[in-house]
Structures are given as structure tokens and as C-alpha cells.
Design a protein around this motif. Structure first.
Motif, short mmCIF file in Angstrom:
data_model
loop_
_atom_site.label_atom_id
_atom_site.label_comp_id
_atom_site.label_asym_id
_atom_site.label_seq_id
_atom_site.Cartn_x
_atom_site.Cartn_y
_atom_site.Cartn_z
N PHE A 111 3.35 -5.49 -66.93
CA PHE A 111 4.06 -6.01 -65.76
C PHE A 111 4.61 -4.87 -64.91
O PHE A 111 4.58 -4.93 -63.67
N GLU A 112 5.13 -3.85 -65.55
CA GLU A 112 5.65 -2.71 -64.80
C GLU A 112 4.54 -1.99 -64.05
O GLU A 112 4.78 -1.45 -62.96
N ALA A 113 3.34 -1.99 -64.61
CA ALA A 113 2.21 -1.37 -63.92
C ALA A 113 1.77 -2.21 -62.72
O ALA A 113 1.16 -1.68 -61.77
N VAL A 114 2.04 -3.50 -62.74
CA VAL A 114 1.68 -4.38 -61.62
C VAL A 114 2.67 -4.24 -60.46
O VAL A 114 2.31 -4.48 -59.30
N VAL A 115 3.90 -3.84 -60.77
CA VAL A 115 4.95 -3.79 -59.74
C VAL A 115 4.53 -3.01 -58.50
O VAL A 115 4.69 -3.51 -57.37
N PRO A 116 3.98 -1.78 -58.62
CA PRO A 116 3.59 -1.06 -57.39
C PRO A 116 2.53 -1.77 -56.56
O PRO A 116 2.41 -1.54 -55.35
N GLU A 117 1.75 -2.66 -57.20
CA GLU A 117 0.69 -3.37 -56.50
C GLU A 117 1.23 -4.58 -55.73
O GLU A 117 0.53 -5.11 -54.87
N HIS B 8 14.20 -21.36 -66.41
CA HIS B 8 13.50 -20.52 -65.43
C HIS B 8 14.18 -19.16 -65.30
O HIS B 8 13.51 -18.12 -65.20
N ALA B 9 15.51 -19.13 -65.32
CA ALA B 9 16.24 -17.87 -65.20
C ALA B 9 15.98 -16.98 -66.41
O ALA B 9 15.84 -15.75 -66.26
N GLU B 10 15.89 -17.56 -67.59
CA GLU B 10 15.61 -16.77 -68.79
C GLU B 10 14.20 -16.19 -68.75
O GLU B 10 13.97 -15.06 -69.22
N CYS B 11 13.25 -16.92 -68.19
CA CYS B 11 11.89 -16.39 -68.04
C CYS B 11 11.88 -15.22 -67.07
O CYS B 11 11.23 -14.20 -67.32
N SER B 12 12.59 -15.36 -65.96
CA SER B 12 12.62 -14.30 -64.97
C SER B 12 13.26 -13.03 -65.53
O SER B 12 12.90 -11.91 -65.14
N ALA B 13 14.21 -13.19 -66.46
CA ALA B 13 14.89 -12.04 -67.05
C ALA B 13 13.99 -11.26 -68.00
O ALA B 13 14.31 -10.12 -68.36
N ARG B 14 12.86 -11.84 -68.42
CA ARG B 14 11.95 -11.19 -69.36
C ARG B 14 10.90 -10.32 -68.68
O ARG B 14 10.08 -9.70 -69.36
N VAL B 15 10.90 -10.27 -67.36
CA VAL B 15 9.92 -9.46 -66.61
C VAL B 15 10.69 -8.58 -65.63
O VAL B 15 11.86 -8.83 -65.34
N PRO B 16 10.05 -7.52 -65.10
CA PRO B 16 10.73 -6.69 -64.08
C PRO B 16 11.17 -7.53 -62.89
O PRO B 16 10.52 -8.52 -62.53
N PRO B 17 12.28 -7.15 -62.26
CA PRO B 17 12.80 -7.96 -61.13
C PRO B 17 11.81 -8.14 -59.99
O PRO B 17 11.88 -9.14 -59.26
N GLN B 18 10.90 -7.18 -59.81
CA GLN B 18 9.95 -7.27 -58.69
C GLN B 18 8.85 -8.29 -58.95
O GLN B 18 8.14 -8.68 -58.01
N ILE B 19 8.67 -8.72 -60.19
CA ILE B 19 7.64 -9.71 -60.51
C ILE B 19 8.19 -11.11 -60.25
O ILE B 19 9.24 -11.48 -60.78
N LEU B 20 7.50 -11.87 -59.43
CA LEU B 20 7.95 -13.21 -59.07
C LEU B 20 7.52 -14.23 -60.11
O LEU B 20 6.32 -14.39 -60.38
N ILE B 21 8.49 -14.89 -60.72
CA ILE B 21 8.21 -16.03 -61.59
C ILE B 21 8.48 -17.28 -60.77
O ILE B 21 9.62 -17.73 -60.64
N SER B 22 7.45 -17.83 -60.18
CA SER B 22 7.64 -19.00 -59.32
C SER B 22 7.93 -20.23 -60.17
O SER B 22 7.61 -20.29 -61.35
N GLU B 23 8.52 -21.22 -59.53
CA GLU B 23 8.80 -22.48 -60.23
C GLU B 23 7.50 -23.15 -60.66
O GLU B 23 7.45 -23.82 -61.69
N GLU B 24 6.43 -22.97 -59.85
CA GLU B 24 5.14 -23.57 -60.20
C GLU B 24 4.58 -22.95 -61.48
O GLU B 24 4.13 -23.67 -62.39
N ASP B 25 4.64 -21.63 -61.59
CA ASP B 25 4.14 -20.96 -62.79
C ASP B 25 4.99 -21.34 -64.01
O ASP B 25 4.47 -21.51 -65.11
N TYR B 26 6.29 -21.47 -63.79
CA TYR B 26 7.18 -21.87 -64.88
C TYR B 26 6.82 -23.25 -65.42
O TYR B 26 6.68 -23.46 -66.63
N LEU B 27 6.62 -24.20 -64.53
CA LEU B 27 6.29 -25.57 -64.95
C LEU B 27 4.92 -25.64 -65.61
O LEU B 27 4.73 -26.30 -66.63
N LEU B 28 3.94 -24.95 -65.03
CA LEU B 28 2.59 -24.98 -65.61
C LEU B 28 2.58 -24.30 -66.98
O LEU B 28 1.82 -24.70 -67.87
N GLY B 29 3.40 -23.28 -67.17
CA GLY B 29 3.51 -22.67 -68.49
C GLY B 29 4.11 -23.62 -69.51
O GLY B 29 3.69 -23.66 -70.67
N LEU B 30 5.09 -24.43 -69.08
CA LEU B 30 5.69 -25.41 -70.00
C LEU B 30 4.70 -26.54 -70.31
O LEU B 30 4.75 -27.11 -71.41
#
Length: 280
Positions: A98-104, A142-164
Motif C-alpha cells: 500500500f505504501e508503494a501505491v501511495v506515490p501513484e 469503516h474507520a477501523e479499516c481506514s486506519a489499517r492503510v496509509p492515510p493517502q489510500i482511499l477506503i471508499s464506502e463501496e469497497d468497505y461494503l463489498l468487502g463485508l
């Protein structure tokens, strides 16, 4: 290029040869513009392929985490040390990806390439939500999921729901494996039982999964997504799989509750038959 004029200052008509020379002089600037377009498109496709590659690596590591968690046989308890250590190594590798994706994905690219990173994010959410559920018997937020990745990575609500949505499939496999094991005959009070004297041949953790899956099914079925939304197509497919997963667990649990005392040694729930669903 300025307009040619005579000695009186009047514009001169250009000879065809002069016109060709003028166009030739402007050609390099036009070519340079298209070369810039070419470079931008090449950069876009290269960045897109790099993000897809990292998304696939995240997906593969997340699946390994889930496979390891399926070896757990109890909920609301710490993960066994060996499995926890294996998975922590994989979580660290995912964090590095995920950190390697941040610059992209800086700036507007965060939305431009969201569809490329979404499969990896959804699989990662499935892994961490399954890990979270086995530890706490609660649903990760959703907030706990966002805390598990770098702040620059967007955890959208759609991805959160589809993951559940995908989480329900892993909960189904975990519940069926637990119900099929030999320790389900222990008489314990199931989750949400109002009468303390009421006993069930289904263990409390297994009964809790049935209750939790039903609650998740009710919540997912209450979702209203516009047909124009890009999530609509994915959700329609996952909704059918989710409902089928919950029905399998219900059928297995009911088989133990109703005929638990009659089942012979080594009996396992029969989930091979098709499930009939009433239509309203």
C-alpha cells in the motif's frame, strides 16, 4: 510568424511556396504537442499496470491470511500465536505494498486509479474483518479499516461494503467447519437466548455466527443502490452469494438443533442439496 507587408505597409499575398514553408516551420511545434500526448498516455498505462500488479499481490496475501484464519476453531478469543505470527508477516507485506501505491495515487490520481486498486482493497477488508470478527465477534467499522492503510489510500464506502459481502462467505465456511467438528455436542446457551435455562446442542460461538449472519443479511438486503451507480452490478452478484451462504449455515444449524441427539458419531451436515427459497 508575422505577416509579410510591402514598402507601403500593405499585406502581401503569399506564394504557395511561401505557404508550404510557413507550415513546415510550424510542424515541429505540432509534433511536439503529440509527443507530449504520447508520453502522458504511456505514463498513464505504465502507472495503471503497476497499480494492478500491486493490487493482485495484496489480493494474494489477503487470501493466504484468510486461509490461515480458517484453521481457527474458536471466536471471541485471541488468534493462536502461530497463526497470528504468520498473518502478521503478511499484514506487514500488505502495508508495504500500500505504501508503494501511495506515490501513484497522489492528487486526482486517487480517483483515477481507484478501480484498479479496489479488488485488492476489498480482499484486504475481507481479511481484516474476518480476523477482527474471530477476535471480538463484532463487525469491523469503516474507520477501523481506514486506519489499517496509509492515510493517502482511499477506503471508499463501496469497497468497505463489498468487502463485508465477501466476509459472509468466510463466516459460512468457518461455521460449517465448526458445526462439522466433534465439539459441537457441548450444551451451551446460544447467543440472544432469553431464557437462561434453555439449552441448545449448538455451541454459543456457532449459534452466534448464525445470529450475526442473519443480521448482516438483513442489513445488506436493506441497501438501496441506484442502477446507475457502478456498485450496483457488483452488489447484485454478491447479494445472491451472500444469501446462499447464510441459508447454508441456517440449514446446518437447524439440522443439529432438530436432530442433534439422533446424529451418529462422525455425522456432518449435508449441504449438497439445493436450498428452496420462498418468493414474495
Amino acid at each position: 510568424m508575422g505577416t509579410k507587408r510591402d514598402w507601403e505597409g500593405q499585406p502581401l499575398e503569399l506564394h504557395p511556396k511561401d505557404t508550404i514553408m510557413a507550415e513546415a516551420e510550424s510542424a515541429p511545434s505540432i509534433l511536439s504537442i503529440f509527443e507530449n500526448f504520447r508520453d502522458e498516455l504511456d505514463e498513464h498505462h505504465d502507472r495503471r499496470e503497476r497499480i494492478i500488479k500491486k493490487s493482485r499481490d495484496i489480493t494474494a496475501l489477503s487470501k493466504k491470511i484468510i486461509f490461515a484464519l480458517q484453521r481457527v476453531r474458536a471466536t471471541n478469543q485471541p488468534i493462536p500465536p502461530k497463526i497470528a505470527q504468520e498473518n502478521q508477516t503478511r499484514f506487514d507485506q500488505i502495508q508495504a505494498l500500500f505504501e508503494a501505491v501511495v506515490p501513484e495515487q497522489l492528487g486526482i490520481n486517487g480517483w483515477r486509479y481507484q478501480r484498479q486498486i479496489s479488488p485488492g482493497i476489498q480482499e484486504f477488508i475481507e481479511a481484516i474483518s474476518f480476523d477482527h470478527y474471530l477476535r471480538t465477534e463484532t463487525l469491523i467499522t469503516h474507520a477501523e479499516c481506514s486506519a489499517r492503510v496509509p492515510p493517502q489510500i482511499l477506503i471508499s464506502e463501496e469497497d468497505y461494503l463489498l468487502g463485508l459481502f465477501d466476509l459472509t462467505g468466510e463466516m459460512m465456511r468457518f461455521a460449517v467447519l465448526s458445526l462439522s467438528s466433534g465439539n459441537t455436542t457441548a450444551t451451551q446457551v446460544t447467543k440472544n437466548t432469553t431464557n437462561e435455562s434453555e439449552k441448545s446442542p449448538v455451541a454459543a460461538s456457532q449459534g452466534g455466527i448464525v445470529v450475526d449472519l442473519r443480521a448482516m443479511r438483513a442489513g445488506f438486503e436493506a441497501l438501496s443502490v441506484p442502477q446507475r451507480h457502478y456498485m450496483f452490478r457488483d452488489m447484485a452478484k454478491k447479494l445472491d452469494v451472500m444469501q446462499n451462504s447464510v441459508e447454508k449455515v441456517e440449514r446446518a444449524a437447524y439440522g443439529i438443533v432438530v436432530r442433534g441427539s439422533e446424529r451418529p458419531s462422525g455425522w456432518t451436515p449435508d449441504l449438497s442439496g439445493a436450498m428452496e427459497v420462498a418468493s414474495y
